[in-house]
Design a protein around this motif. Structure first.
Motif, mmCIF file in Angstrom:
data_model
loop_
_atom_site.group_PDB
_atom_site.id
_atom_site.type_symbol
_atom_site.label_atom_id
_atom_site.label_comp_id
_atom_site.label_asym_id
_atom_site.label_seq_id
_atom_site.Cartn_x
_atom_site.Cartn_y
_atom_site.Cartn_z
ATOM 1 N N GLU A 1 0.815 -1.216 0.000
ATOM 2 C CA GLU A 1 0.000 0.000 0.000
ATOM 3 C C GLU A 1 0.845 1.261 0.000
ATOM 4 O OE1 GLU A 1 -2.520 -2.901 2.591
ATOM 5 O OE2 GLU A 1 -0.401 -2.471 2.290
ATOM 6 N N GLY A 2 2.085 1.158 0.480
ATOM 7 C CA GLY A 2 2.960 2.316 0.574
ATOM 8 C C GLY A 2 3.777 2.596 -0.675
ATOM 9 N N LEU A 3 3.634 1.780 -1.698
ATOM 10 C CA LEU A 3 4.435 1.982 -2.907
ATOM 11 C C LEU A 3 3.884 3.061 -3.826
ATOM 12 C CD1 LEU A 3 5.424 -1.636 -4.014
ATOM 13 C CD2 LEU A 3 6.809 0.059 -2.804
ATOM 14 N N SER A 4 2.576 3.121 -3.962
ATOM 15 C CA SER A 4 2.001 4.100 -4.886
ATOM 16 C C SER A 4 2.146 5.503 -4.311
ATOM 17 C CB SER A 4 0.538 3.784 -5.186
ATOM 18 O OG SER A 4 -0.224 3.778 -4.007
ATOM 19 N N SER A 5 2.141 6.495 -5.189
ATOM 20 C CA SER A 5 2.300 7.888 -4.750
ATOM 21 C C SER A 5 1.014 8.376 -4.091
ATOM 22 C CB SER A 5 2.664 8.774 -5.938
ATOM 23 O OG SER A 5 1.583 8.830 -6.850
ATOM 24 N N SER A 6 1.117 9.504 -3.433
ATOM 25 C CA SER A 6 -0.046 10.053 -2.727
ATOM 26 C C SER A 6 -1.192 10.405 -3.663
ATOM 27 C CB SER A 6 0.351 11.281 -1.901
ATOM 28 O OG SER A 6 0.897 12.276 -2.760
ATOM 29 N N ASP A 7 -0.879 10.632 -4.947
ATOM 30 C CA ASP A 7 -1.949 10.929 -5.907
ATOM 31 C C ASP A 7 -2.487 9.665 -6.585
ATOM 32 O OD1 ASP A 7 0.094 10.296 -7.663
ATOM 33 O OD2 ASP A 7 0.038 12.194 -8.748
ATOM 34 N N GLY A 8 -2.035 8.494 -6.095
ATOM 35 C CA GLY A 8 -2.562 7.240 -6.605
ATOM 36 C C GLY A 8 -1.799 6.646 -7.778
ATOM 37 N N GLU A 9 -0.722 7.302 -8.215
ATOM 38 C CA GLU A 9 0.064 6.759 -9.324
ATOM 39 C C GLU A 9 0.797 5.509 -8.845
ATOM 40 O OE1 GLU A 9 3.777 7.967 -12.200
ATOM 41 O OE2 GLU A 9 2.486 9.557 -11.430
ATOM 42 N N LEU A 10 0.688 4.444 -9.625
ATOM 43 C CA LEU A 10 1.309 3.182 -9.254
ATOM 44 C C LEU A 10 2.831 3.259 -9.325
ATOM 45 C CD1 LEU A 10 -0.966 0.600 -11.118
ATOM 46 C CD2 LEU A 10 -1.033 1.241 -8.698
ATOM 47 N N HIS A 11 3.469 2.513 -8.450
ATOM 48 C CA HIS A 11 4.920 2.330 -8.489
ATOM 49 C C HIS A 11 5.247 1.609 -9.798
ATOM 50 C CE1 HIS A 11 8.726 0.305 -7.493
ATOM 51 N NE2 HIS A 11 8.905 1.262 -6.583
ATOM 52 N N PRO A 12 6.424 1.833 -10.388
ATOM 53 C CA PRO A 12 6.765 1.161 -11.643
ATOM 54 C C PRO A 12 6.619 -0.366 -11.607
ATOM 55 C CG PRO A 12 8.350 2.891 -11.196
ATOM 56 C CD PRO A 12 7.458 2.801 -9.985
ATOM 57 N N VAL A 13 6.912 -0.989 -10.477
ATOM 58 C CA VAL A 13 6.748 -2.444 -10.384
ATOM 59 C C VAL A 13 5.265 -2.805 -10.384
ATOM 60 C CG1 VAL A 13 7.173 -4.503 -8.975
ATOM 61 C CG2 VAL A 13 8.986 -2.799 -9.255
ATOM 62 N N GLN A 14 4.449 -2.067 -9.670
ATOM 63 C CA GLN A 14 3.006 -2.320 -9.683
ATOM 64 C C GLN A 14 2.443 -2.162 -11.091
ATOM 65 O OE1 GLN A 14 2.214 0.687 -6.652
ATOM 66 N NE2 GLN A 14 1.289 -0.898 -5.356
ATOM 67 N N ARG A 15 2.855 -1.110 -11.759
ATOM 68 C CA ARG A 15 2.390 -0.846 -13.119
ATOM 69 C C ARG A 15 2.815 -1.965 -14.070
ATOM 70 N NH1 ARG A 15 3.494 4.085 -13.090
ATOM 71 N NH2 ARG A 15 5.661 3.961 -13.740
ATOM 72 N N ALA A 16 4.056 -2.422 -13.941
ATOM 73 C CA ALA A 16 4.567 -3.489 -14.800
ATOM 74 C C ALA A 16 3.831 -4.803 -14.552
ATOM 75 C CB ALA A 16 6.069 -3.670 -14.593
ATOM 76 N N PHE A 17 3.511 -5.100 -13.298
ATOM 77 C CA PHE A 17 2.741 -6.314 -13.010
ATOM 78 C C PHE A 17 1.377 -6.246 -13.695
ATOM 79 C CE2 PHE A 17 5.911 -7.846 -10.247
ATOM 80 C CZ PHE A 17 5.561 -9.107 -9.793
ATOM 81 N N ARG A 18 0.761 -5.080 -13.678
ATOM 82 C CA ARG A 18 -0.529 -4.922 -14.344
ATOM 83 C C ARG A 18 -0.371 -5.043 -15.863
ATOM 84 N NH1 ARG A 18 -3.012 0.707 -13.799
ATOM 85 N NH2 ARG A 18 -1.512 1.063 -15.437
ATOM 86 N N GLU A 19 0.597 -4.358 -16.421
ATOM 87 C CA GLU A 19 0.757 -4.331 -17.881
ATOM 88 C C GLU A 19 1.232 -5.656 -18.456
ATOM 89 O OE1 GLU A 19 3.297 -0.961 -18.570
ATOM 90 O OE2 GLU A 19 1.711 0.466 -18.030
ATOM 91 N N GLN A 20 2.033 -6.395 -17.695
ATOM 92 C CA GLN A 20 2.573 -7.669 -18.180
ATOM 93 C C GLN A 20 1.737 -8.867 -17.701
ATOM 94 O OE1 GLN A 20 5.013 -7.920 -20.397
ATOM 95 N NE2 GLN A 20 5.234 -5.695 -20.406
ATOM 96 N N HIS A 21 0.623 -8.601 -17.061
ATOM 97 C CA HIS A 21 -0.268 -9.657 -16.559
ATOM 98 C C HIS A 21 0.492 -10.602 -15.620
ATOM 99 C CE1 HIS A 21 -3.049 -8.097 -19.488
ATOM 100 N NE2 HIS A 21 -2.122 -8.249 -20.417
ATOM 101 N N GLY A 22 1.239 -10.013 -14.702
ATOM 102 C CA GLY A 22 2.039 -10.781 -13.755
ATOM 103 C C GLY A 22 1.252 -11.237 -12.545
#
Length: 156
Positions: A75-96
């Protein structure tokens, strides 16, 4: 015992029994349920968090051992404005992910892995995540997500 831990940048202090595990402190005291309880034996990695920046399995760390330290959860990885951390974003985009149960632990272990090895090979990712189990994906997309998060080209 009084335990004070900085969790995701904010202080959390509470009186807890001496035997309270960090995973229970995070879920029950801090109210952060993204850290999953899978096995209680360090076998699965679903409870992985960062303790002072290092990847640990919170089911085998006492809350008292984390007293005075900083813990980061998924929960602490994303920014305060809700932008995903690069690893979170990559998991979503790569269907991880599939069922999502291992995902928080996989993401936290991946963040730690990339901090130590910013441009890992696929084999280094597999070795670096070997303490985290996924029962759904076969790991191919998880490895691709870590490679993507590192800024490298993902082979398909």
């Amino acid at each position: 015992m009084k335990v004070s831990i900085e969790v995701n940048g904010r202080p959390v202090a509470e009186e807890v029994p001496d035997r309270t595990l960090l995973v229970h402190f995070l879920r029950d005291t801090a109210g952060l349920t993204g850290t999953n309880i899978g096995c209680d034996t360090t076998s699965c990695g679903a409870c992985t968090v960062l303790l002072d920046g290092e990847s640990v399995k919170s089911c085998t760390v006492l809350a008292a051992q984390a007293d005075g330290h900083a813990v980061t959860t998924v929960e602490g990885l994303s920014s305060s404005d809700g932008e995903l951390h690069p690893v979170q974003r990559a998991f979503r985009e790569q269907h991880g992910l599939q069922c999502g149960f291992c995902t928080p632990g996989m993401i936290m272990a991946s963040v730690s892995l990339l901090a130590d090895h910013p441009k890992p090979t696929r084999d280094e990712v597999r070795t670096g995540l070997e303490g985290n189990l996924c029962r759904c994906t076969g790991y191919h997309n998880i490895v691709s997500a870590v490679i993507d998060a590192s800024g490298q080209e993902v082979d398909r």
